[in-house]
Design an enzyme around this catalytic site. Structure first.
Site, PDB file in Angstrom:
ATOM      1  N   ASP A   1     -16.207   2.802   3.326  1.00 43.49           N
ATOM      2  CA  ASP A   1     -15.952   4.236   3.494  1.00 43.49           C
ATOM      3  C   ASP A   1     -17.221   5.080   3.482  1.00 43.49           C
ATOM      4  O   ASP A   1     -17.180   6.259   3.834  1.00 43.49           O
ATOM      5  CB  ASP A   1     -15.024   4.740   2.376  1.00 43.49           C
ATOM      6  N   HIS A  20     -17.220  -1.249  -5.322  1.00 41.15           N
ATOM      7  CA  HIS A  20     -16.023  -1.929  -4.818  1.00 41.15           C
ATOM      8  C   HIS A  20     -15.545  -2.909  -5.881  1.00 41.15           C
ATOM      9  O   HIS A  20     -16.356  -3.508  -6.583  1.00 41.15           O
ATOM     10  CB  HIS A  20     -16.349  -2.689  -3.519  1.00 41.15           C
TER      11      HIS A  20
HETATM   12  C1  LIG Z   1     -14.216   1.301  -5.905  1.00 44.14           C
HETATM   13  C2  LIG Z   1     -14.199   1.516  -7.416  1.00 44.14           C
HETATM   14  C3  LIG Z   1     -12.834   2.150  -7.818  1.00 44.14           C
HETATM   15  C4  LIG Z   1     -14.374   0.174  -8.127  1.00 44.14           C
HETATM   16  O1  LIG Z   1     -14.300   0.404  -9.502  1.00 44.14           O
HETATM   17  P1  LIG Z   1     -14.634  -0.747 -10.557  1.00 44.14           P
HETATM   18  O2  LIG Z   1     -14.079  -2.026 -10.094  1.00 44.14           O
HETATM   19  O3  LIG Z   1     -14.241  -0.241 -11.896  1.00 44.14           O
HETATM   20  O4  LIG Z   1     -16.237  -0.817 -10.436  1.00 44.14           O
HETATM   21  P2  LIG Z   1     -17.265  -1.705 -11.295  1.00 44.14           P
HETATM   22  O5  LIG Z   1     -16.547  -2.520 -12.307  1.00 44.14           O
HETATM   23  O6  LIG Z   1     -18.142  -2.408 -10.336  1.00 44.14           O
HETATM   24  O7  LIG Z   1     -18.120  -0.582 -12.021  1.00 44.14           O
HETATM   25  C5  LIG Z   1     -19.279  -0.915 -12.752  1.00 44.14           C
HETATM   26  C6  LIG Z   1     -19.867   0.333 -13.359  1.00 44.14           C
HETATM   27  O8  LIG Z   1     -20.432   1.140 -12.309  1.00 44.14           O
HETATM   28  C7  LIG Z   1     -19.866   2.425 -12.299  1.00 44.14           C
HETATM   29  N1  LIG Z   1     -19.569   2.823 -10.946  1.00 44.14           N
HETATM   30  C8  LIG Z   1     -18.870   2.085 -10.026  1.00 44.14           C
HETATM   31  N2  LIG Z   1     -18.763   2.775  -8.888  1.00 44.14           N
HETATM   32  C9  LIG Z   1     -19.413   3.949  -9.087  1.00 44.14           C
HETATM   33  C10 LIG Z   1     -19.610   5.066  -8.273  1.00 44.14           C
HETATM   34  N3  LIG Z   1     -19.125   5.112  -7.040  1.00 44.14           N
HETATM   35  N4  LIG Z   1     -20.305   6.108  -8.777  1.00 44.14           N
HETATM   36  C11 LIG Z   1     -20.782   6.078 -10.035  1.00 44.14           C
HETATM   37  N5  LIG Z   1     -20.616   5.032 -10.862  1.00 44.14           N
HETATM   38  C12 LIG Z   1     -19.934   3.980 -10.396  1.00 44.14           C
HETATM   39  C13 LIG Z   1     -18.550   2.257 -13.053  1.00 44.14           C
HETATM   40  O9  LIG Z   1     -18.134   3.498 -13.631  1.00 44.14           O
HETATM   41  C14 LIG Z   1     -18.907   1.251 -14.086  1.00 44.14           C
HETATM   42  O10 LIG Z   1     -19.637   1.907 -15.114  1.00 44.14           O
HETATM   43  P3  LIG Z   1     -19.429   1.534 -16.669  1.00 44.14           P
HETATM   44  O11 LIG Z   1     -19.823   0.079 -16.750  1.00 44.14           O
HETATM   45  O12 LIG Z   1     -20.342   2.460 -17.378  1.00 44.14           O
HETATM   46  O13 LIG Z   1     -17.978   1.762 -16.925  1.00 44.14           O
HETATM   47  C15 LIG Z   1     -15.350   2.444  -7.842  1.00 44.14           C
HETATM   48  O14 LIG Z   1     -16.560   1.846  -7.470  1.00 44.14           O
HETATM   49  C16 LIG Z   1     -15.222   3.849  -7.265  1.00 44.14           C
HETATM   50  O15 LIG Z   1     -14.490   4.691  -7.813  1.00 44.14           O
HETATM   51  N6  LIG Z   1     -15.938   4.134  -6.141  1.00 44.14           N
HETATM   52  C17 LIG Z   1     -15.875   5.447  -5.508  1.00 44.14           C
HETATM   53  C18 LIG Z   1     -14.588   5.624  -4.700  1.00 44.14           C
HETATM   54  C19 LIG Z   1     -14.586   4.791  -3.445  1.00 44.14           C
HETATM   55  O16 LIG Z   1     -15.557   4.760  -2.697  1.00 44.14           O
HETATM   56  N7  LIG Z   1     -13.443   4.134  -3.189  1.00 44.14           N
HETATM   57  C20 LIG Z   1     -13.241   3.338  -1.992  1.00 44.14           C
HETATM   58  C21 LIG Z   1     -13.171   1.899  -2.336  1.00 44.14           C
HETATM   59  S1  LIG Z   1     -13.096   0.906  -0.875  1.00 44.14           S
END
Ligand SMILES: CC(C)(COP(=O)(O)OP(=O)(O)OC[C@H]1O[C@@H](n2cnc3c(N)ncnc32)[C@H](O)[C@@H]1OP(=O)(O)O)[C@@H](O)C(=O)NCCC(=O)NCCS
Length: 383
Positions: free
Chosen positions: A317, A261
């Site tokens: 979700d 998130h």
């Molecule tokens: C929600 C989301 C878009 C947030 O993205 P974000 O703010 O860029 O997340 P973070 O900065 O905390 O990510 C930190 C690291 O963990 C990884 N990461 C975060 N969520 C991940 C996931 N669901 N699966 C795998 N890796 C993940 C990121 O790629 C990032 O890796 P990096 O440092 O090598 O680039 C992302 O977590 C995601 O795409 N989740 C899946 C979709 C989802 O459930 N969406 C609903 C949101 S309510």
């Protein structure tokens, strides 16, 4: 002029003051108007939470009774709306229909109510009521079934299940559905809520603001992750397949749906509550497969990410799609169900925006060209 720094996606930018919602991402806490989400989900109905969001305080029993009666009176769909649902292109997404219905409804509301800037969101509760009825009616028509008129003795969540399935739900199913709507009712300045506020800031009507918010929620980066979680669980198939599936998914650099998130750095408090519902529902319905796979995936994913020094937790979700599936809601309706829950939050923000309005007008960082020579159209050459 305060901050002129460029922040892509407005990350970290404070766009307005708000008293509606507080998210403490570090500690995994969420509050609506100062009340914890745990207290609201366990002790209030969706209608009571809607009152809280629209009036800023919890209702007395008398206030709740009359508010509930007003909301329930708005449930039934007019023949014109039923006709519209039937005639809507069959291949269209339910979110496209929802957005159109809200605009259509505004045509039936007196101009002076629509434009009275201070009270109309509280006078147009039928918007919230009708979103649920439209979603249920659309599902039934697409199944070749008849419209089920609403009941006024059921909670908002239980009535939705009743209108969807044509039979009174188990009271526990109704309670869980209602509580899921409470959990989705508000979440600060997310994309759809911000959209609603931007439209409201032009002093447009609350119908056009809500319709625009629905458009924003439709996008796959906002609504829709729970639908993809369910597809992922189906792909995994069994608890024993979690480890090999995860290994492959991470090697392919796939995102694990429902994990992570932008704001929370702990487990989303709503996920903790929905997880309990999933466990309870699974036991009652004799289907613990979803719960077992999701818990195993949560454990295995967390272990991998902790090894990399990047703890990632489930968001709202992660468990909600499985809960909806066990309540008999098809995956295509998950985002519309999100809209049903979020409607009071949008209206609360529209009201707050109007109470101290300034039209939103950010700047763009211009990166295009300047001073180009103008060539008359007859002298322009192709290629
Ligand atoms: C929600 C989301 C878009 C947030 O993205 P974000 O703010 O860029 O997340 P973070 O900065 O905390 O990510 C930190 C690291 O963990 C990884 N990461 C975060 N969520 C991940 C996931 N669901 N699966 C795998 N890796 C993940 C990121 O790629 C990032 O890796 P990096 O440092 O090598 O680039 C992302 O977590 C995601 O795409 N989740 C899946 C979709 C989802 O459930 N969406 C609903 C949101 S309510």
């Amino acid at each position: 002029m305060a901050n002129t720094e460029y922040a892509k996606g407005l990350e970290g930018v404070i766009a307005a003051e708000s008293k509606i919602c507080r998210i403490d991402g570090e500690n995994g806490k969420l509050f609506y108007l100062g009340y914890s989400i745990e207290d609201l989900a366990r002790n209030t109905s969706f209608e009571e939470t809607t009152y809280l969001l629209l009036y800023g305080e919890l209702p007395t029993p008398t206030e709740l009774e009359s508010f509930r009666a007003r909301m329930r009176a708005g449930r039934d769909l007019s023949p014109a709306v039923l006709h519209m649902i039937k005639e809507f292109p069959p291949q269209s997404h339910p979110m496209e229909l929802l957005q159109s219905v809200i605009s259509y409804l505004s045509g039936y509301v007196e101009h002076k109510i629509q434009h009275s800037a201070y009270c109309n969101c509280r006078d147009t509760l039928h918007q919230i009521s009708q979103i649920a009825s439209v979603v249920a009616a659309l599902h039934r028509f697409r199944q070749g079934l008849e419209y089920v008129p609403p009941r006024s003795d059921l909670s908002h969540g239980a009535n939705f299940l009743y209108m969807l399935h044509g039979e009174e739900p188990d009271p526990e199913d109704g309670r869980i559905m209602d509580a899921c709507l409470v959990l989705h009712a508000e979440h600060s300045f997310n994309a759809s809520t911000f959209t609603a506020r931007v439209v409201a800031s032009t002093l447009s009507t609350c119908y056009s603001s809500v319709s625009a918010a629905i458009g924003a929620l439709y996008g796959s980066l906002h609504g829709g992750a729970n639908e993809r979680v369910l597809a992922m669980v189906d792909e995994i198939g069994t608890k024993d397949n979690v480890e090999p599936w995860l290994e492959k998914a991470l090697a392919e650099k796939r995102k694990i749906m429902g994990m992570g998130h932008r704001v929370y750095r702990a487990k989303d408090p709503r996920a903790i509550i929905i997880e309990e519902y999933l466990q309870e529902l699974g036991k009652r319905k004799g289907n613990t497969q979803y719960y077992e796979i999701l818990k195993e995936l949560e454990r295995a994913f967390r272990e991998r990410m902790e090894e990399k020094g990047k703890p990632i937790y489930p968001n709202v979700d992660y468990f909600s799609g499985a809960v909806y599936a066990l309540l008999g809601i098809p995956a295509r309706l998950f985002t519309p169900v999100f809209a049903m829950g979020r409607a009071p939050g949008w209206l609360a923000h529209i009201l707050e925006q109007r109470s101290d309005n300034r039209i939103y007008r950010p700047k763009a960082l211009y990166v295009g060209e300047l001073g180009k020579d103008f060539v008359p159209s007859s002298e322009r050459k192709s290629g």
